[in-house]
Design an enzyme around this catalytic site. Structure first.
Site, short mmCIF file in Angstrom:
data_model
loop_
_atom_site.label_atom_id
_atom_site.label_comp_id
_atom_site.label_asym_id
_atom_site.label_seq_id
_atom_site.Cartn_x
_atom_site.Cartn_y
_atom_site.Cartn_z
N SER A 95 0.86 -1.19 0.00
CA SER A 95 0.00 0.00 0.00
C SER A 95 0.89 1.24 0.00
O SER A 95 2.00 1.20 0.56
CB SER A 95 -0.87 0.02 1.26
OG SER A 95 -1.46 1.30 1.43
N TYR A 124 -1.73 -0.61 10.60
CA TYR A 124 -1.90 -1.24 9.27
C TYR A 124 -0.78 -0.78 8.34
O TYR A 124 -0.11 -1.59 7.68
CB TYR A 124 -3.28 -0.87 8.71
CG TYR A 124 -3.44 -1.09 7.22
CD1 TYR A 124 -3.72 -2.37 6.73
CD2 TYR A 124 -3.31 -0.04 6.31
CE1 TYR A 124 -3.87 -2.57 5.35
CE2 TYR A 124 -3.47 -0.23 4.96
CZ TYR A 124 -3.75 -1.50 4.48
OH TYR A 124 -3.89 -1.70 3.13
N LYS A 177 2.50 -2.76 6.27
CA LYS A 177 2.84 -2.65 4.85
C LYS A 177 4.29 -2.20 4.69
O LYS A 177 4.98 -2.61 3.76
CB LYS A 177 1.88 -1.67 4.16
CG LYS A 177 0.41 -2.14 4.14
CD LYS A 177 0.23 -3.43 3.37
CE LYS A 177 -1.23 -3.75 3.11
NZ LYS A 177 -1.44 -4.96 2.31
P1 NAP Z 1 -11.68 -6.14 -0.47
O1 NAP Z 1 -12.29 -5.63 -1.71
O2 NAP Z 1 -12.36 -5.87 0.82
O3 NAP Z 1 -11.47 -7.73 -0.65
C1 NAP Z 1 -10.86 -8.47 0.32
C2 NAP Z 1 -10.86 -9.95 -0.11
O4 NAP Z 1 -10.05 -10.68 0.81
C3 NAP Z 1 -12.22 -10.60 -0.07
O5 NAP Z 1 -12.31 -11.49 -1.18
C4 NAP Z 1 -12.22 -11.39 1.26
O6 NAP Z 1 -13.15 -12.46 1.16
C5 NAP Z 1 -10.75 -11.83 1.28
N1 NAP Z 1 -10.18 -12.11 2.60
C6 NAP Z 1 -10.19 -11.34 3.69
N2 NAP Z 1 -9.52 -11.93 4.70
C7 NAP Z 1 -9.06 -13.12 4.21
C8 NAP Z 1 -8.31 -14.20 4.76
N3 NAP Z 1 -7.89 -14.17 6.04
N4 NAP Z 1 -8.03 -15.27 3.98
C9 NAP Z 1 -8.46 -15.30 2.71
N5 NAP Z 1 -9.17 -14.32 2.13
C10 NAP Z 1 -9.47 -13.24 2.88
O7 NAP Z 1 -10.16 -5.62 -0.30
P2 NAP Z 1 -9.17 -4.81 -1.28
O8 NAP Z 1 -9.37 -3.37 -1.08
O9 NAP Z 1 -9.25 -5.37 -2.64
O10 NAP Z 1 -7.76 -5.14 -0.62
C11 NAP Z 1 -6.88 -6.09 -1.17
C12 NAP Z 1 -5.45 -5.72 -0.84
O11 NAP Z 1 -5.16 -4.41 -1.35
C13 NAP Z 1 -5.09 -5.70 0.64
O12 NAP Z 1 -3.79 -6.23 0.81
C14 NAP Z 1 -5.05 -4.22 0.97
O13 NAP Z 1 -4.18 -3.93 2.05
C15 NAP Z 1 -4.52 -3.66 -0.33
N6 NAP Z 1 -4.79 -2.23 -0.54
C16 NAP Z 1 -6.07 -1.79 -0.71
C17 NAP Z 1 -6.28 -0.42 -0.91
C18 NAP Z 1 -7.65 0.14 -1.15
O14 NAP Z 1 -7.77 1.39 -1.15
N7 NAP Z 1 -8.66 -0.67 -1.36
C19 NAP Z 1 -5.19 0.47 -0.91
C20 NAP Z 1 -3.91 -0.02 -0.70
C21 NAP Z 1 -3.71 -1.38 -0.52
P3 NAP Z 1 -13.72 -13.24 2.47
O15 NAP Z 1 -14.43 -12.23 3.30
O16 NAP Z 1 -14.63 -14.30 1.89
O17 NAP Z 1 -12.54 -13.83 3.16
#
Ligand code: NAP
Length: 243
Positions: free
Chosen positions: A142, A155, A159
């Site tokens: 991130s 968090y 990262k």
């Molecule tokens: P998201 O849309 O909320 O999706 C999260 C996914 O992870 C879901 O499919 C969830 O499904 C699964 N999940 C959660 N905990 C899990 C576990 N313990 N084991 C297996 N699966 C799990 O999240 P996102 O925003 O795409 O985030 C993905 C990554 O991007 C993360 O590493 C986050 O730190 C990074 N990121 C996001 C942003 C942002 O602005 N969105 C910015 C920087 C970095 P279930 O509930 O079925 O497990």
């Protein structure tokens, strides 16, 4: 494009958001992709959306060693190798003053965001070594890793730890012909980041990206187009490098 023809990929935490978009993109470019997340219902729904592509999905809490190993065993039995591993799992369990964080919340983030990623790479290494010429690992970090912000301070600290790991672990994996990089998204419109953009918190429209805008860069980094990118961390944020 067909950059992933004959490749076997595992994208973790991939039934929605960024992980789903990366899995979809790699499958559209010809890969056989394994997806996973904790809830069976989410896995089923994601597989429905990916119908027609070469995708298999399993419920798996990727933070739990037995479940990680069971998933890797399925891949080993069916394909005997792994070409691309995308470590996308993370939790952000405390928003606001970090002085109020519970020990449980702190541990949960470190266990999933850092420890489970290191161990997943370690446990996948033999399968990755059996992958085609030059296998790839991509860690989803991130921009917060380099831009601390106290409301999600712990968090972001997890990262930053990943960013550090990618540099030295990439060097260690060079003799095994495995590339390792990180991608650092800015603010992306997903459930996970909801507390930062929902309810119109004055977030500039242009600072809010879409998961597909991360997936396209991720797919380039893990393909032969990125063959000389190693130990790097690509920030993808539309010009807004802080969360
Ligand atoms: P998201 O849309 O909320 O999706 C999260 C996914 O992870 C879901 O499919 C969830 O499904 C699964 N999940 C959660 N905990 C899990 C576990 N313990 N084991 C297996 N699966 C799990 O999240 P996102 O925003 O795409 O985030 C993905 C990554 O991007 C993360 O590493 C986050 O730190 C990074 N990121 C996001 C942003 C942002 O602005 N969105 C910015 C920087 C970095 P279930 O509930 O079925 O497990």
């Amino acid at each position: 494009m067909n950059r992933y023809k004959d490749k076997v990929c595992l994208v973790t935490a991939s039934t929605q958001g960024i992980g789903f978009a990366i899995a979809k993109r790699m499958a559209e470019e010809g890969a056989f992709v394994y997806i996973c997340s904790r809830k069976e219902k989410n896995v089923k729904e994601a597989l429905d959306k990916l119908k027609g592509l070469k995708v298999e999905g399993y419920p798996c809490h990727i933070g739990l060693k037995e479940q990680r190993l069971a998933l890797l065993k399925k891949i080993e039995e069916k394909h005997g190798r792994l070409d691309v591993l995308v470590c996308n799992q993370a939790a952000s369990t405390h928003f606001g003053s970090q002085m109020d964080i519970s020990e449980g919340s702190f541990d949960k983030m470190w266990d999933l965001n850092v420890k489970s990623i290191f161990y997943l790479i370690k446990e996948s290494k033999e399968l990755l070594k059996k992958g085609g010429k030059q296998s790839n690992v991509l860690v989803v970090s991130s921009v917060g890793g380099k831009g601390p912000n106290y409301t999600i301070g712990v968090y972001n600290m997890t990262k930053a730890a990943l960013d550090n790991m990618v540099v030295w672990l990439a060097q260690e994996l060079i003799p095994d012909d495995i590339r390792l990089n990180a991608i650092s998204p800015g603010l992306i419109k997903t459930e996970f980041s909801g507390p930062l953009w929902k309810d119109n918190q004055g977030v500039p429209a242009k600072s809010l990206g879409e998961s597909d805008q991360i997936a396209s860069v991720a797919a380039t980094m893990c393909s032969d187009d990125g063959s000389f990118v190693n130990g790097e961390n690509y920030a993808v944020h539309g010009g807004f490098p802080k969360l």
